[in-house]
Write a protein that holds these residues in place. Structure first.
Motif, PDB file in Angstrom:
ATOM      1  N   ASP A 105      -9.029  -2.321  -8.525  1.00  0.00           N
ATOM      2  CA  ASP A 105      -8.394  -2.941  -9.688  1.00  0.00           C
ATOM      3  C   ASP A 105      -9.500  -3.655 -10.472  1.00  0.00           C
ATOM      4  OD1 ASP A 105      -6.467  -3.807 -11.458  1.00  0.00           O
ATOM      5  OD2 ASP A 105      -5.132  -4.574  -9.909  1.00  0.00           O
TER       6      ASP A 105
ATOM      7  N   ARG B  92      -3.769   1.211  -4.621  1.00  0.00           N
ATOM      8  CA  ARG B  92      -3.713   0.486  -3.342  1.00  0.00           C
ATOM      9  C   ARG B  92      -3.101   1.457  -2.340  1.00  0.00           C
ATOM     10  NH1 ARG B  92      -3.037  -5.210  -1.919  1.00  0.00           N
ATOM     11  NH2 ARG B  92      -2.950  -5.762  -4.092  1.00  0.00           N
TER      12      ARG B  92
ATOM     13  N   THR C 288      -6.753  -9.784   3.062  1.00  0.00           N
ATOM     14  CA  THR C 288      -5.837  -8.693   3.402  1.00  0.00           C
ATOM     15  C   THR C 288      -6.015  -8.265   4.866  1.00  0.00           C
ATOM     16  OG1 THR C 288      -5.994  -7.948   1.127  1.00  0.00           O
ATOM     17  CG2 THR C 288      -5.095  -6.389   2.714  1.00  0.00           C
TER      18      THR C 288
ATOM     19  N   PHE D 212       0.816  -1.211   0.000  1.00  0.00           N
ATOM     20  CA  PHE D 212       0.000   0.000   0.000  1.00  0.00           C
ATOM     21  C   PHE D 212       0.852   1.265   0.000  1.00  0.00           C
ATOM     22  CE2 PHE D 212      -2.998  -3.142   1.284  1.00  0.00           C
ATOM     23  CZ  PHE D 212      -4.254  -2.636   1.009  1.00  0.00           C
TER      24      PHE D 212
ATOM     25  N   TYR E 240      -8.387  -0.481  -2.182  1.00  0.00           N
ATOM     26  CA  TYR E 240      -7.704  -1.183  -3.269  1.00  0.00           C
ATOM     27  C   TYR E 240      -8.692  -1.278  -4.417  1.00  0.00           C
ATOM     28  CZ  TYR E 240      -5.543  -4.889  -6.019  1.00  0.00           C
ATOM     29  OH  TYR E 240      -5.010  -5.625  -7.038  1.00  0.00           O
TER      30      TYR E 240
END
Lengths: 800, 337
Positions: free
Chosen positions: B215, B185, B226, B124, B213
């Protein structure tokens, strides 16, 4: 929101599922049970006991010795109650029981020489009433050993559920039951309507007109004539008291019951108090006054949606009724309102009036516009059953703008992609059906469904995905162990600040975190402060204009607590107003600053050193050390100001190319009085962004010297007016490039050297990065320098 | 002069130096042997009268004598010096040590460092954002409609109709998404404000860390993975956790993450309100309305977001039961950590 589990069970069969399972399931599927009260557990150990014998206590007139059979054994019990008699069924607390009222444990004790193995309880001890005049006597047909909670029907579980603002549908017992029906896959039983209506059409008795059609899309009503207002029957009172409501009378109790059963707020008007028996829904065109049910007069702002009759306002729509149309003991005929009001409208009014009720709470979250008729019919049916009277035939139903059911398509591949696992189509269908979401078309990879109007929160595919995930259980979603990481595009906005913190702590400073909200009189001291429009108190009504004004209260507090020697720092934002009101980011500046503060003693009294107080030169030295760790020490120059201002007695700034990077100095005693501080305080405040920008180009390796240094010391007597910095600068300017450093190592005044004179001694370092210097070349340079200093400053060289 | 004589001199020297026990005596010895009129110095003076043919050999002997005697002398000298400083009768080793002042980072900073380092390890970035925010960034862009009860979840300090003190660090998400394209991120730590009555459990200001995050194929399963990794690193391996449905306007579905209460290990205690669980953060999948507000295609991109309060985490971790102590800045508190 309080929910009774027994009440819930009116709508769903939860047989075979334990209380703990139910509570856990609600929490794990979206209705968090924050707390619960299990009535039966409160009475653990208390059973029906049969008094087999009663004898006088041998040693006390007012006590008796009883033999109590608890279904298993006979217990010797000393009792002080006057009403205990042989053959009674009583509430018996066996050894080890915790008494609900006193929270004390029953132990085997000797009372005046007689052993007692338990206690016969009063109603007061069981917190059933305040009656402590004697023991509670139970019905004769109970068998000994039965749990008292069972015998008394006290087996309810009252849950406190935190319903999130998106779930108005769950603000009722039916709503919670519907979730349970989906979670446990059991049928939901919605109460049937079985109306016994009279032949008299409702139109004869009342009419409704909606003028504000935007804020009141639907208004339904029923009329009941000739009823009798009285106390509610036990079942109704028990339902209400179980969730903490106070019973009022049979009609009001039914409306409250329905609100908590169905989530639809109702209002009962005394129809005879409604002028022209006519209801008009409209918004006020000017502000006015209105007395609500609680006899309080309230100021109504213009634009408040009101329920009016032919003449007057009779209720604040969706929030509370008026005193003028209230149901009283004399009421015979009523109109029951069951409406759908615009959530935003009710919320705005509730906020403006600072008046929130169970009704407004539900309306502002969104009730079910399709359900008003069903609910008002159920209310009429219940009222007739508890208050008698005749239900007028038919309903009033003004419904100018019909609510439409949303149709949404959910793509199963998207569901899988978003959740990261596959839910079977059959399960998706089952969940939807249980939640009242009806399948319109099965398109194979996707499902087209119709959303019920009681779910205003479901508007898009993502909302449907959440319903599937929620009811299936988040536990089913796997926690994957591999992630993709992008290796470029890394950024760390906090790196520089973290570096500043490292430097500050390495210099012995302790980090503070202060509240930026401060009183105006402090915020005003260092800039034009921004005001909070809705502060909690005047002490926190403004934003800090410097870190100093928010840090000094902490300094003051420490000193008062006896911590007088402080070396502190803080990193944080300050706020300066440019224009008022603030409508844009250009109307103010928010800036990151760093402050350090020194006060009190640098060295405390000890066996190896004397107390020394922090002074201005500590502050300067600290600043230089600080900057040296940022490789900015030689880049920034100092400027000084010894003219007093509001904040400083004297100060200095660190500058770069004319920009001021930081300011600090000795704080003015008058300024410090604002903070009730009486000792000297030194502080320095840096602009973090400027430091950061200056640094970004700097920081490269510097060669370490390989050749010896040649050292020379000189001391001169100067006039007192000569400043250190002018001598230092002169030395550097007049020497050749082999002189690299000049340090003041001694400074004093004395009678011997004369009045208005001072001696300054300097250590000089000569070296070259490329070669070893010879004594001769240093001496030549050094000798020239001595002569120049003598001549320029009219200074006298002192012996070596 | 013969070698025998030199040996004799050496023997006497050795004896004398052996008996010396103070630097005063040693000085006497130095004068006797090495001064201008000292025994060894004089031997060199006499070298002139030695026959030429014997000179080299005798000179060599003399040199050896002087070198060895000097060595002995120096050895004795350093022995005496160290002996004197080791004279324990003059030392009080029990005196208190001299103080070196060391600074300290605020416990909230330290807690945040730990959180940041874990998320940095998970790839991150770290972003900053303003505390004085517009209503747009704080609420509107995050799918809090005006006049919606969701706004009651966060009591707000306003400075004007459209500007306020941010109630969460989530607005930084919008600021990042406006500037960058996925993949993103990032975590966003910072100070936030709530207009809540000050008590031991709540303060008008505190700190948060938000994260996102985004994507093409981000799933709830990845969010779980996570955050579980974070919780294990921060609170310890093997700890039990659960995700519960919740509600945040900017995520759908939304969840809250609980971990086993590490004070009572799940048995139930005052800290976990007898539930056995401690709520540590809120999270969920980024709401399509948020994507719409920053012109991301929500069919192409998915993302998760999470947020946690640093004070709460620090209070749990260090057993602090009054949030106000963080902001009193009592030196004794600051120095504890």
């Amino acid at each position: 929101m309080k929910i009774s589990l027994n009440w819930i069970k009116d709508y769903i069969d939860l047989n075979g599922i334990s209380t703990n399972e139910i509570i856990n399931a609600l929490t794990m599927h979206g209705l968090e049970v924050e707390d619960f009260l299990d009535e039966a557990k409160r009475y653990t150990g208390i059973v029906v006991g049969l008094v087999k014998e009663v004898a006088k206590h041998p040693d006390a007139d007012k006590l008796t010795v009883c033999i109590v059979y608890d279904g298993q054994s006979e217990n010797n019990v000393v009792c002080g109650a006057p009403n205990v008699k042989k053959g009674q069924n009583v509430a018996f607390a066996s050894l080890g029981t915790i008494i609900p009222k006193t929270k004390t444990e029953i132990k085997k004790v000797k009372i005046r020489g007689v052993e007692s193995e338990g206690m016969i309880c009063s109603e007061s001890e069981l917190e059933l009433s305040n009656d402590d005049s004697g023991i509670m006597v139970l019905a004769d047909d109970l068998s000994a050993g039965t749990l008292i909670s069972e015998a008394m029907g006290m087996n309810d579980v009252i849950m406190d559920i935190a319903v999130t603002p998106n779930r108005p549908d769950a603000l009722s017992h039916i709503g919670v039951a519907r979730d349970l029906s989906a979670i446990f896959n059991r049928d939901l039983r919605i109460p049937k309507i079985d109306l016994d209506e009279s032949q008299n059409d409702i139109k004869k008795f009342a009419s409704v007109v909606i003028e504000d059609k935007i804020n009141c899309p639907r208004y339904s009503a029923k009329v009941i004539n000739g009823l009798a207002i009285k106390e509610s029957p036990a079942w109704l009172k028990d339902k209400l008291t179980s969730i903490g409501l106070r019973p009022i009378n049979n009609v009001v109790d039914v409306t409250n019951f329905i609100l908590h059963e169905m989530g639809q707020p109702l209002h009962a008007f005394d129809l005879d108090k409604i002028t022209e028996r006519k209801i008009i829904v409209k918004s006020t065109t000017e502000s006015g006054k209105f007395t609500t049910l609680d006899s309080k007069e309230r100021i109504l702002p213009q634009g408040t949606m009101m329920i009016c009759d032919g003449n007057n306002e009779v209720a604040i729509a969706g929030i509370v009724g008026g005193e003028n149309s209230e149901v009283s003991e004399k009421t015979k005929n009523i109109l029951i309102e069951s409406a759908y009001f615009n959530p935003s409208s009710v919320r705005r009014t509730s906020k403006k009036l600072l008046l929130a009720t169970d009704s407004s709470y539900r309306f502002e979250r969104g009730t079910d516009p399709s359900n008003t008729i069903y609910v008002v019919q159920r209310a009429a049916q219940l009222i007739k059953s508890v208050a008698g009277g005749e239900i007028a035939k038919g309903s009033i139903d003004e419904y100018p703008s019909k609510a439409r059911n949303k149709e949404i398509t959910i793509r199963l591949p998207k569901l899988k992609k978003l959740l990261g696992y596959e839910v079977q189509k059959a399960d998706v269908n089952r969940i939807f059906q249980r939640l009242g979401i009806n399948l319109l078309k099965d398109l194979g990879e996707s499902l087209e469904v119709v959303i019920p109007t009681f779910r205003p929160d479901i508007e898009r595919e993502a909302d449907l995905i959440e319903e599937v995930a929620r009811i299936s259980g988040y536990d089913l979603i796997p926690a994957i162990e591999k992630v993709n990481i992008t290796i470029d595009k890394r950024k760390d906005d906090s790196r520089f600040e973290d570096h500043l913190r490292e430097v500050a702590t390495s210099l012995g400073l302790n980090e503070m975190v202060n509240n930026p909200l401060i009183p105006e009189k402090l915020a005003d001291l260092t800039g034009k402060p921004i005001m909070i429009s809705n502060p909690q108190s005047n002490d926190m009504a403004f934003l800090r204009t410097s870190l100093l004004v928010s840090a000094l209260p902490a300094v003051s507090l420490n000193i008062k607590k006896g911590e007088k020697d402080l070396a502190l720092f803080e990193l944080g934002n300050v706020f300066i107003q440019h224009n008022q009101p603030i409508n844009d980011f250009s109307d103010f500046t928010e800036k990151k600053k760093l402050i350090y503060i020194l006060t009190g003693n640098k060295n405390t009294r000890s066996w190896y050193s004397n107390e020394t107080e922090y002074d201005f030169y500590d502050l300067k030295g600290l600043s230089n050390s600080f900057l040296s760790k940022l490789v900015l020490d030689i880049v920034l120059d100092d400027s000084y100001n010894s003219i007093q201002n509001n904040v400083y007695d004297y100060q200095f700034t660190k500058n770069f190319k004319g920009d001021i990077f930081g300011t600090g100095g000795k704080l003015n005693a008058v300024f410090l009085k604002n903070f009730d501080i009486e000792q000297d305080v030194y502080c320095f405040e840096f602009d973090v962004e400027r430091l950061q920008n200056a640094i970004e180009s700097k920081s490269s390796f510097k060669e370490i010297l390989k050749y010896p240094k040649v050292l020379r010391d000189i001391a001169f007597i100067f006039d007192n007016s000569v400043k250190y910095i002018s001598v230092k600068d002169f030395i550097l300017k007049e020497s050749s490039s082999i002189l690299k450093s000049v340090e003041l190592f001694d400074l004093f005044e004395s009678k011997e050297i004369g009045k208005d004179k001072k001696s300054m001694a300097f250590g000089l370092e000569y070296y070259d990065f490329g070669r070893t210097l010879t004594d001769e070349e240093v001496d030549t340079d050094f000798q020239k320098l001595i002569n120049k200093i003598s001549a320029n400053f009219n200074a006298i060289l002192r012996g070596k | 002069m013969q070698q025998v004589e030199l040996d004799q001199i050496r023997k006497v020297f050795d004896q004398e130096i052996e008996n010396i026990s103070s630097s005063g005596e040693l000085e006497q010895l130095r004068i006797k042997y090495f001064s201008r009129n000292g025994i060894i110095t004089r031997l060199f003076d006499e070298l002139k009268s030695v026959p030429v043919e014997e000179k080299p050999a005798y000179g060599k002997l003399l040199n050896t004598l002087r070198t060895q005697a000097t060595e002995e002398f120096n050895k004795k000298k350093s022995l005496l010096e160290s002996g004197e400083s080791n004279d324990l009768s003059k030392l009080d080793l029990t005196l208190p040590g001299k103080i070196f002042n060391i600074g300290s980072k605020h416990i909230l900073t330290q807690t945040l460092y730990e959180i940041k380092s874990i998320f940095k390890g998970l790839g991150f970035s770290i972003y900053d954002g303003p505390e004085l925010e517009s209503d747009y960034y704080n609420f509107e862009a995050l799918n809090f409609p005006a006049d919606h009860p969701a706004r009651d979840m966060q009591d707000t300090f306003f400075v004007s109709e459209k500007f306020l003190l941010r109630t969460h660090t989530t607005p930084v998400q919008i600021r990042i998404m406006e500037k960058e394209q996925p993949p993103i991120r990032a975590i966003m730590p910072g100070r936030v404000y709530r207009n809540e009555a000050i008590s031991s459990r709540s303060y008008c200001m505190f700190h948060q860390v938000d994260g996102i995050y985004i994507d093409t194929d981000v799933s709830f399963a990845e969010l779980k993975g996570t955050l579980v990794s974070f919780a294990h690193q921060f609170y310890g391996e093997g700890l039990k956790y659960r995700f519960r449905p919740s509600f945040f306007p900017f995520t759908e579905p939304s969840a809250e993450m609980d971990i086993t209460c590490y004070i009572c290990l799940g048995k139930g205690c005052r800290v976990c309100k007898y539930s056995g669980w401690l709520e540590i953060l809120g999270c969920g999948m980024v709401d399509p309305n948020v994507f719409k507000n920053v012109d991301y295609d929500s069919d192409k991109y998915t993302g998760y977001a999470f947020g946690m309060g640093i004070e709460r985490i620090a209070m749990l971790k260090y057993g602090i039961d009054d949030i106000r102590i963080f902001f009193e800045n009592d030196l004794r508190f600051l120095k504890q950590f």
